[in-house]
Scaffold this active site. Structure first.
Site, short mmCIF file in Angstrom:
data_model
loop_
_atom_site.label_atom_id
_atom_site.label_comp_id
_atom_site.label_asym_id
_atom_site.label_seq_id
_atom_site.Cartn_x
_atom_site.Cartn_y
_atom_site.Cartn_z
N ASP A 155 38.75 16.59 45.10
CA ASP A 155 39.84 16.91 44.19
C ASP A 155 40.56 15.64 43.71
OD1 ASP A 155 42.11 18.47 43.01
OD2 ASP A 155 41.17 20.10 44.11
N HIS A 226 47.14 18.41 41.60
CA HIS A 226 46.13 19.45 41.80
C HIS A 226 45.57 19.43 43.22
CE1 HIS A 226 42.20 21.44 41.09
NE2 HIS A 226 42.81 22.06 40.10
N SER A 544 40.71 27.34 40.13
CA SER A 544 40.97 26.23 41.05
C SER A 544 41.83 26.66 42.22
CB SER A 544 41.76 25.13 40.33
OG SER A 544 40.90 24.18 39.81
#
Ligand SMILES: *[C@@H]1O[C@H](CO)[C@@H](O)[C@H](O)[C@H]1NC(C)=O
Ligand SMILES: *[C@@H]1O[C@H](CO)[C@@H](O)[C@H](O)[C@H]1NC(C)=O
Ligand SMILES: *[C@@H]1O[C@H](CO)[C@@H](O)[C@H](O)[C@H]1NC(C)=O
Ligand SMILES: *[C@@H]1O[C@H](CO)[C@@H](O)[C@H](O)[C@H]1NC(C)=O
Ligand SMILES: *[C@@H]1O[C@H](CO)[C@@H](O)[C@H](O)[C@H]1NC(C)=O
Ligand SMILES: *[C@@H]1O[C@H](CO)[C@@H](O)[C@H](O)[C@H]1NC(C)=O
Ligand SMILES: *[C@@H]1O[C@H](CO)[C@@H](O)[C@H](O)[C@H]1NC(C)=O
Length: 772
Positions: A155, A226, A544
């Site tokens: 990620d 994220h 996600s």
């Protein structure tokens, strides 16, 4: 070490002389990921790296006959062209090669195949401003499983100071762990602990593709947000008093709050590349992760060119469970990526929670709608005005000190939000029945989104009053909303492009409005009169977000059943999932007019972790089962080798009929002319009894209109635990021409304690790939 030019390379380059001015700079160089036949590695080489360096240096010599360089320069240049050596996920390397060098390499007998290094996208939110519900309150992660299991995430990095990584209740790092906490910009290895046990970063591919790029945060530190969000969704420690500016407040924790985590950073401000992603998965496998979470994917690549498919085959062989995101390109069919038979492919759904704002009219009436406005609205009784479609910018500026009411009749909501924002209106009420409201909720200005019924109340009030006024109040969170869950519209749909014969997606998990940790220095959102605002938690939406939920649940299952294969864990998650919502009807699909969701959107169902712990039966699969499938896809030997890495793949038993807990049958008439001609497909499955010692399961079939579905035998009798029993499922009917028709039903095996359900899809989609 020998630097001899392999003889096979010598003949192929007569054309080079006029082309090469300098071997040091070739403007047309590109990064390539190259598969090599390891079985053919010449004996003098002790490891793959030295072999690949020697190959590159031979390429340099033959493609540049004008330039004479000494051995030292040659070694230096070869090393600079070799970006990565891959040893776990594939046998091969990533190198910066000119077109000539690549052509020369292709003539080598050890060469298998190559793909150009391409940018890759995380399945971030479908809107960067999108938001999410809290995945952790309610009945979900009530258990404290997962304590010996390690989850790796590929990620954007990690914010190690987050309270979600505190380790006071976390057990010691397993001795088998070989990972590292790498030093880098603003990242000292001492930032890792018993919760965050590894943090690595990969950007050699990014830099090779963009030589002039400067990396501002050259470490595993997350300056996007994220990665911190997904990691804490999968396995964050409990944090009390979490909220997004007062919304979704409560105690936040991941699905497997006692698991260890390791971050592999591949997403940079400047982009992300396949070469770095493969290197990250290569490291994660070597480090010893048990579960991988990959909220990224590659659209429309065949399996043998899909880097995620290739890298995860090796993970599957090492017994690593891999969770992947389906993508955010819904609600159109055939949009999903990661439709790979050896991973789990995750769709995104809603939770039973909404965020509300109240509009109080001067006459005391309170009207409630959706809102996620994070600011405060202190002014009382502001004039309110109806501006219908809010498309006249100049008119909006004139009323910017009022609460403006806009009505969306034609899907113009996005443009309206934009106009109100630009006009800097102090507050707005949007009347809309768009199924995509969550996409717009996080506005910079005070806003409330009303459905048409409540919208009419407001319109009538404004019409009937000479001096209409209202106040706005925010930050209320409502639990238990119905119907829930639903599949969200943005979630990508099946069938899989790369392997349509395996029904994808597999499962739906919470993906819309998910609350998880956020870096303190990355703005959580923006406000009109305040610019950036910060929060330790943020709300995001996307596959996600659903992918790490499944990684976390798989972690709990790995802890509970250490001997289960990744396929067994996937089977348990799929066959125990829910297909009914909290109103006891089939789960609906927001993207398809709230109709019952087909398995091409929902997968087997909505994840139910507590039931997954005790599935009763499992559909298992091992490496050879997947090889049988690859053989039946008619790939070349080299294509199969690029995936499996072994030079011998036993193709004596090719089969598209993988032992999978779902079924898909293609009945398109287009290929075979005759509409109405009979079609019959038979599937063979083997189930393993992982429940009670002796038991009998009875089949129940939900009928599919126009088709006859039969199972043989109708009863499965098990005398002991771990016994395997085989059955056949037969689908008979007539070919249909109606385009894009999707019909579905379920096969359910039931004993006194377990319900083992598999979805069945019959579709006229995908005529090109339909087997005869
Ligand atoms: C790989 O090398 C082995 C040993 O030289 C050879 O037997 C095999 O055919 C090669 N495989 C391919 C696909 O080239
Ligand atoms: C990189 O920088 C060099 C030197 O400043 C310049 O000549 C070159 O054009 C730049 N390349 C790119 C792709 O921007
Ligand atoms: C809103 O008001 C509360 C309480 O006065 C304050 O703590 C908070 O910072 C304010 N929020 C914003 C975004 O200004
Ligand atoms: C919606 O579109 C139709 C046709 O394009 C138009 O007649 C109508 O006025 C529009 N409605 C609004 C509220 O903009
Ligand atoms: C593979 O090739 C065989 C023989 O030509 C053919 O019957 C079959 O349909 C092909 N399979 C696929 C998946 O294309
Ligand atoms: C290939 O698999 C079959 C079983 O499907 C087995 O009988 C055969 O021995 C295998 N061949 C080799 C060379 O391993
Ligand atoms: C087409 O359908 C006919 C009639 O059902 C069947 O016999 C035949 O095998 C099919 N051919 C192909 C190529 O699918």
């Amino acid at each position: 070490m020998a630097m001899d030019i392999p003889r096979y390379l010598l003949f192929s380059f007569i054309i080079t002389t006029h082309l090469v001015s300098s071997i040091l700079v070739d403007q047309n160089s590109n990064n390539y990921i190259i598969h090599m036949n390891l079985s053919a590695m010449p004996t003098p080489f002790s490891n793959q790296q030295s072999w690949y360096l020697s190959i590159i240096s031979s390429l340099l010599q033959i493609t540049s006959d004008q330039v004479t360089i000494n051995n030292h320069q040659l070694n230096h240049l070869s090393s600079s062209k070799l970006v990565y050596t891959y040893t776990n996920v594939m046998n091969g390397f990533c190198a910066n090669l000119s077109p000539l060098e690549l052509e020369a390499l292709k003539t080598s007998p050890e060469y298998i195949s190559s793909i150009k290094d391409l940018p890759i996208k995380l399945d971030t939110t479908h809107s960067p401003q999108s938001i999410g519900l809290n995945p952790v309150s309610g009945a979900w992660p009530t258990t404290q499983y997962g304590k010996n299991v390690i989850i790796g995430l590929i990620d954007s990095g990690i914010w190690p100071e987050s309270e979600s990584f505190k380790d006071d209740e976390i057990s010691d790092i397993p001795s088998r762990w070989k990972g590292q906490c790498e030093k880098g910009t603003q990242f000292d290895p001492s930032l890792c602990n018993k919760k965050l046990i590894g943090a690595r970063f990969f950007n050699k591919g990014l830099l090779a593709n963009n030589p002039n790029m400067t990396i501002s945060m050259n470490s595993a530190r997350d300056i996007d947000g994220h990665g911190t969000h997904t990691t804490t969704t999968a396995a964050g420690s409990q944090v009390k008093g979490a909220s997004y500016f007062g919304y979704a407040s409560g105690s936040a924790m991941g699905m497997a709050p006692h698991a260890h985590v390791s971050m592999y950073k591949v997403l940079w401000e400047g982009g992300a590349y396949v070469s770095d992603t493969i290197a990250a998965i290569d490291s994660a496998i070597a480090d010893g992760v048990d579960v991988l979470s990959l909220s990224l994917g590659f659209d429309e690549a065949p399996l043998y060119e899909d880097p995620i498919a290739i890298a995860t085959f090796a993970a599957m062989e090492k017994n690593i469970f891999v969770s992947t995101s389906a993508g955010n390109r819904g609600p159109v069919l055939e949009t999903l990526h990661n439709g790979t038979p050896w991973v789990i492919t995750v769709s995104a759904g809603t939770l039973d929670r909404e965020f509300h704002g109240d509009l109080t009219l001067a006459d005391g009436t309170i009207v409630t709608g959706m809102s996620l406005y994070p600011g405060n609205f202190s002014t009382d009784k502001v004039p309110i005005v109806f501006m219908s479609s809010c498309d006249n910018f100049n008119e909006l500026i004139e009323v910017k000190n009022k609460i403006v009411v806009c009505e969306d009749n034609n899907g113009t909501l996005g443009a309206q939000v934009d106009n109100i924002d630009r006009a800097r209106v102090i507050g707005c009420v949007f009347i809309s029945n768009s199924y995509d409201i969550t996409y717009f909720l996080q506005t910079k200005f005070a806003s409330i989104f009303l459905n048409p019924v409540n919208g009419k109340l407001i319109k009538d009030y404004i019409k009937c009053n000479s001096n209409p006024k209202a106040s706005m109040k925010f930050k209320s969170t409502v639990l238990g909303t119905k119907p829930a869950p639903m599949v969200d519209s943005y979630s990508s749909r099946g069938p899989s492009h790369s392997c349509p014969f395996v029904l994808k997606p597999d499962i739906t998990a919470p993906g819309t409005l998910i609350l998880a940790s956020w870096p303190q220095t990355v703005p959580a959102t923006e406000l009109q009169f305040q610019n950036n605002v910060f929060s330790n938690f943020n709300l995001l939406s996307g596959t996600s977000m659903s992918c790490p939920h499944v990684a976390g649940v798989a972690t709990l299952l790995r802890e509970a059943h250490p001997s289960w294969s990744p396929a067994a864990i996937r089977s348990a998650i799929m066959t125990t999932s829910d297909i009914l919502d909290n109103t006891n009807e089939l789960i609906k699909d927001i993207g398809n007019d709230y109709k019952p969701s087909s398995p091409l959107a929902l997968g087997a169902g909505y994840i139910n972790p507590n039931r997954a712990l005790d599935p009763g039966l499992i559909y298992d699969a091992q490496k050879q089962d997947y090889v049988n499938l690859l053989c039946a896809l008619n790939f070349t030997r080299k294509n199969i080798m690029a995936i499996t890495r072994s030079f011998f793949n036993n193709c004596s038993n090719p089969s598209l009929d993988l032992n999978y807990p779902s079924f898909i049958s293609f009945v398109n008439a287009a290929n075979n002319g005759t509409v109405g001609s009979k079609v019959k497909q038979e599937f063979h499955r083997t189930v393993t009894n992982v429940g009670e010692e002796a038991t009998t399961y009875v089949a129940k079939i939900t009928p599919i209109e126009g088709f006859h579905v039969n199972v043989i035998p109708k009863k499965l009798v098990f005398k002991e635990r771990n016994e395997k029993v085989t059955y056949k499922l037969r689908i008979e009917g007539r070919r249909i021409l109606e385009k894009n028709k999707v019909a579905f039903g379920y096969l359910t095996w039931i004993d006194s304690k377990h319900i083992v359900r598999s979805p069945i899809v019959v579709t006229s989609l995908n005529s090109d790939l339909t087997p005869p």
